[in-house]
Scaffold this motif. Structure first.
Motif, PDB file in Angstrom:
ATOM      1  N   THR A  33       0.830  -1.201   0.000  1.00  0.00           N
ATOM      2  CA  THR A  33       0.000   0.000   0.000  1.00  0.00           C
ATOM      3  C   THR A  33       0.863   1.250   0.000  1.00  0.00           C
ATOM      4  O   THR A  33       0.560   2.230  -0.695  1.00  0.00           O
ATOM      5  CB  THR A  33      -0.925  -0.004   1.226  1.00  0.00           C
ATOM      6  N   ARG A  34       1.955   1.251   0.776  1.00  0.00           N
ATOM      7  CA  ARG A  34       2.865   2.394   0.776  1.00  0.00           C
ATOM      8  C   ARG A  34       3.419   2.651  -0.623  1.00  0.00           C
ATOM      9  O   ARG A  34       3.444   3.795  -1.102  1.00  0.00           O
ATOM     10  CB  ARG A  34       4.029   2.147   1.752  1.00  0.00           C
ATOM     11  N   ILE A  35       3.838   1.587  -1.286  1.00  0.00           N
ATOM     12  CA  ILE A  35       4.354   1.726  -2.645  1.00  0.00           C
ATOM     13  C   ILE A  35       3.282   2.294  -3.571  1.00  0.00           C
ATOM     14  O   ILE A  35       3.545   3.163  -4.412  1.00  0.00           O
ATOM     15  CB  ILE A  35       4.861   0.370  -3.153  1.00  0.00           C
ATOM     16  N   ASP A  36       2.055   1.817  -3.417  1.00  0.00           N
ATOM     17  CA  ASP A  36       0.972   2.278  -4.283  1.00  0.00           C
ATOM     18  C   ASP A  36       0.634   3.749  -4.056  1.00  0.00           C
ATOM     19  O   ASP A  36       0.205   4.443  -4.985  1.00  0.00           O
ATOM     20  CB  ASP A  36      -0.269   1.413  -4.088  1.00  0.00           C
ATOM     21  N   PHE A  37       0.800   4.265  -2.823  1.00  0.00           N
ATOM     22  CA  PHE A  37       0.597   5.695  -2.604  1.00  0.00           C
ATOM     23  C   PHE A  37       1.587   6.492  -3.457  1.00  0.00           C
ATOM     24  O   PHE A  37       1.225   7.506  -4.067  1.00  0.00           O
ATOM     25  CB  PHE A  37       0.786   6.049  -1.125  1.00  0.00           C
ATOM     26  N   GLY A  38       2.840   6.036  -3.515  1.00  0.00           N
ATOM     27  CA  GLY A  38       3.811   6.697  -4.374  1.00  0.00           C
ATOM     28  C   GLY A  38       3.424   6.605  -5.839  1.00  0.00           C
ATOM     29  O   GLY A  38       3.572   7.564  -6.602  1.00  0.00           O
ATOM     30  N   ALA A  39       2.924   5.440  -6.238  1.00  0.00           N
ATOM     31  CA  ALA A  39       2.496   5.262  -7.625  1.00  0.00           C
ATOM     32  C   ALA A  39       1.364   6.219  -7.975  1.00  0.00           C
ATOM     33  O   ALA A  39       1.342   6.825  -9.061  1.00  0.00           O
ATOM     34  CB  ALA A  39       2.060   3.817  -7.854  1.00  0.00           C
ATOM     35  N   LEU A  40       0.403   6.386  -7.072  1.00  0.00           N
ATOM     36  CA  LEU A  40      -0.703   7.315  -7.323  1.00  0.00           C
ATOM     37  C   LEU A  40      -0.205   8.745  -7.490  1.00  0.00           C
ATOM     38  O   LEU A  40      -0.788   9.531  -8.240  1.00  0.00           O
ATOM     39  CB  LEU A  40      -1.714   7.238  -6.177  1.00  0.00           C
ATOM     40  N   ALA A  41       0.878   9.082  -6.806  1.00  0.00           N
ATOM     41  CA  ALA A  41       1.414  10.434  -6.896  1.00  0.00           C
ATOM     42  C   ALA A  41       2.189  10.674  -8.183  1.00  0.00           C
ATOM     43  O   ALA A  41       2.226  11.802  -8.679  1.00  0.00           O
ATOM     44  CB  ALA A  41       2.310  10.719  -5.686  1.00  0.00           C
ATOM     45  N   TYR A  42       2.810   9.628  -8.734  1.00  0.00           N
ATOM     46  CA  TYR A  42       3.761   9.833  -9.823  1.00  0.00           C
ATOM     47  C   TYR A  42       3.419   9.130 -11.132  1.00  0.00           C
ATOM     48  O   TYR A  42       3.982   9.480 -12.177  1.00  0.00           O
ATOM     49  CB  TYR A  42       5.154   9.368  -9.379  1.00  0.00           C
ATOM     50  N   GLY A 218      -4.464  14.281   3.119  1.00  0.00           N
ATOM     51  CA  GLY A 218      -5.059  13.065   2.591  1.00  0.00           C
ATOM     52  C   GLY A 218      -4.609  12.676   1.205  1.00  0.00           C
ATOM     53  O   GLY A 218      -5.071  11.663   0.670  1.00  0.00           O
ATOM     54  N   SER A 219      -3.711  13.446   0.591  1.00  0.00           N
ATOM     55  CA  SER A 219      -3.269  13.139  -0.766  1.00  0.00           C
ATOM     56  C   SER A 219      -2.359  11.915  -0.760  1.00  0.00           C
ATOM     57  O   SER A 219      -1.751  11.569   0.255  1.00  0.00           O
ATOM     58  CB  SER A 219      -2.514  14.325  -1.357  1.00  0.00           C
ATOM     59  N   PRO A 220      -2.238  11.247  -1.910  1.00  0.00           N
ATOM     60  CA  PRO A 220      -1.364  10.067  -1.954  1.00  0.00           C
ATOM     61  C   PRO A 220       0.066  10.360  -1.519  1.00  0.00           C
ATOM     62  O   PRO A 220       0.665   9.571  -0.797  1.00  0.00           O
ATOM     63  CB  PRO A 220      -1.442   9.631  -3.420  1.00  0.00           C
ATOM     64  N   ILE A 221       0.626  11.504  -1.947  1.00  0.00           N
ATOM     65  CA  ILE A 221       2.014  11.769  -1.592  1.00  0.00           C
ATOM     66  C   ILE A 221       2.150  12.047  -0.102  1.00  0.00           C
ATOM     67  O   ILE A 221       3.130  11.625   0.535  1.00  0.00           O
ATOM     68  CB  ILE A 221       2.596  12.926  -2.434  1.00  0.00           C
ATOM     69  N   SER A 222       1.171  12.706   0.503  1.00  0.00           N
ATOM     70  CA  SER A 222       1.231  12.943   1.948  1.00  0.00           C
ATOM     71  C   SER A 222       1.130  11.634   2.714  1.00  0.00           C
ATOM     72  O   SER A 222       1.849  11.414   3.704  1.00  0.00           O
ATOM     73  CB  SER A 222       0.108  13.896   2.370  1.00  0.00           C
ATOM     74  N   ARG A 223       0.269  10.740   2.247  1.00  0.00           N
ATOM     75  CA  ARG A 223       0.142   9.443   2.909  1.00  0.00           C
ATOM     76  C   ARG A 223       1.388   8.592   2.682  1.00  0.00           C
ATOM     77  O   ARG A 223       1.805   7.822   3.554  1.00  0.00           O
ATOM     78  CB  ARG A 223      -1.120   8.734   2.412  1.00  0.00           C
ATOM     79  N   PHE A 224       2.004   8.758   1.517  1.00  0.00           N
ATOM     80  CA  PHE A 224       3.250   8.043   1.256  1.00  0.00           C
ATOM     81  C   PHE A 224       4.328   8.460   2.247  1.00  0.00           C
ATOM     82  O   PHE A 224       5.016   7.615   2.834  1.00  0.00           O
ATOM     83  CB  PHE A 224       3.730   8.298  -0.174  1.00  0.00           C
ATOM     84  N   TRP A 225       4.509   9.770   2.431  1.00  0.00           N
ATOM     85  CA  TRP A 225       5.557  10.219   3.354  1.00  0.00           C
ATOM     86  C   TRP A 225       5.248   9.800   4.787  1.00  0.00           C
ATOM     87  O   TRP A 225       6.153   9.399   5.531  1.00  0.00           O
ATOM     88  CB  TRP A 225       5.742  11.727   3.259  1.00  0.00           C
ATOM     89  N   ALA A 226       3.984   9.886   5.187  1.00  0.00           N
ATOM     90  CA  ALA A 226       3.634   9.468   6.550  1.00  0.00           C
ATOM     91  C   ALA A 226       3.995   7.998   6.768  1.00  0.00           C
ATOM     92  O   ALA A 226       4.602   7.636   7.794  1.00  0.00           O
ATOM     93  CB  ALA A 226       2.152   9.709   6.804  1.00  0.00           C
ATOM     94  N   ASP A 227       3.650   7.141   5.813  1.00  0.00           N
ATOM     95  CA  ASP A 227       3.980   5.716   5.938  1.00  0.00           C
ATOM     96  C   ASP A 227       5.491   5.491   5.894  1.00  0.00           C
ATOM     97  O   ASP A 227       6.037   4.649   6.618  1.00  0.00           O
ATOM     98  CB  ASP A 227       3.318   4.916   4.812  1.00  0.00           C
ATOM     99  N   THR A 228       6.167   6.226   5.013  1.00  0.00           N
ATOM    100  CA  THR A 228       7.616   6.080   4.888  1.00  0.00           C
ATOM    101  C   THR A 228       8.316   6.454   6.186  1.00  0.00           C
ATOM    102  O   THR A 228       9.238   5.761   6.639  1.00  0.00           O
ATOM    103  CB  THR A 228       8.134   6.941   3.726  1.00  0.00           C
ATOM    104  N   TRP A 229       7.870   7.533   6.811  1.00  0.00           N
ATOM    105  CA  TRP A 229       8.489   7.958   8.077  1.00  0.00           C
ATOM    106  C   TRP A 229       8.220   6.948   9.187  1.00  0.00           C
ATOM    107  O   TRP A 229       9.092   6.692  10.007  1.00  0.00           O
ATOM    108  CB  TRP A 229       7.984   9.337   8.471  1.00  0.00           C
TER     109      TRP A 229
END
Length: 283
Positions: A33-42, A218-229
């Motif tokens: 899911t974390r990877i997919d948040f990045g995919a949604l952003a890019y 709530g954006s994909p990139i914000s959720r990506f960074w939250a999960d990454t951290w």
């Protein structure tokens, strides 16, 4: 947004771990899911660039560090390429659902034996930033491009600087880069050199662009960074630049209306293999 893990330390540094082992383990719940948040952003930006470069019917493509396979599948389903070989060191996220034209290969691209053939498109996103010997790897990837084909590389660029105010967000972002460098060798400082390195690998028509997705609650990139951290928290705290309170505050900030910060950007650079080599010298 998953890079293939690699060993060794870039820039002469020392570290003991590898991507997917020390941090971002694929077996950890929610990693796909974390990877997919990045995919949604890019992914939209990536697909637009690949199609602009000509990716379409008749193209055989290599997708390096394919992650959950979103780019590979969209190349087949939307760009209409003939085939995609999706490569990652761990392919558990690539095994389903099957897509006609998609082949999956578990491999380490840094291995000298990695030689999957020649392709019209060779694409790697958020991969080389985690690997040592980048000059050699860029040259090796360029050798996999068939004449007239393109090599497209994307990696992160850090937009924080010494002039960026010290907020929980900026301090946490700095701690992330430092912690990942110390833990698994991630280094984004050299990424702006991509165009020069592609030219040095013998490619022409070299160009580059940068995309910075907006940080919105709530954006994909914000959720990506939250999960990454969350997943790299121990490495970040170990730097001494932040503590758990700082990281918690930065995660809350990402979801707050007052968020006013820059995400890390994605630099994409590309170059084309000459359609034919130099004329042979007369005998």
């Amino acid at each position: 947004m998953k890079g293939a893990p690699g060993g060794g330390a870039p820039g002469g540094g020392r570290h003991d771990g590898r991507y997917g082992e020390a941090v971002f383990r694929p077996e950890q719940a929610g990693e796909g899911t974390r990877i997919d948040f990045g995919a949604l952003a890019y992914d939209d930006i990536t697909l637009a660039r690949l199609r602009e470069l000509g990716a379409g019917p008749g193209w055989r493509c290599l997708d390096v560090g394919a992650g959950t396979g979103t780019v590979s599948r969209r190349l087949l389903e939307e760009a209409g390429v003939t085939s995609v070989l999706a490569v990652d060191r761990d392919v558990r996220f690539l095994e389903a659902p099957p897509v006609p034209g998609l082949d999956v290969l578990a491999a380490d691209i840094s291995a000298p034996s990695f030689a999957p053939g020649r392709f019209r498109l060779v694409h790697a996103r958020f991969v080389l930033m985690h690997l040592p010997e980048r000059d050699r790897l860029i040259t090796a990837l360029a050798e996999l491009v068939e004449p007239g084909g393109v090599l497209v590389l994307s990696d992160a660029i850090d937009l924080t600087s010494g002039r960026t105010p010290d907020t929980p967000y900026s301090m946490t972002m700095r701690a992330m880069w430092e912690g990942l460098r110390a833990t698994i060798g991630t280094d984004v400082s050299w990424v702006p050199a991509y165009p020069r390195l592609l030219r040095g690998a013998g490619l022409g028509s070299v160009a580059a662009e940068v995309h910075v997705p907006p940080l919105l609650p709530g954006s994909p990139i914000s959720r990506f960074w939250a999960d990454t951290w969350e997943r790299s928290r121990a490495a970040m705290v170990a730097t001494g630049l932040v503590d758990d309170t700082d990281v918690d505050a930065a995660i809350r900030y990402l979801d707050a209306d007052e968020c006013a910060a820059l995400s890390a950007g994605m630099l994409t650079a590309w170059g084309r293999k000459p359609a034919s080599g130099p004329a042979a010298a007369p005998a």
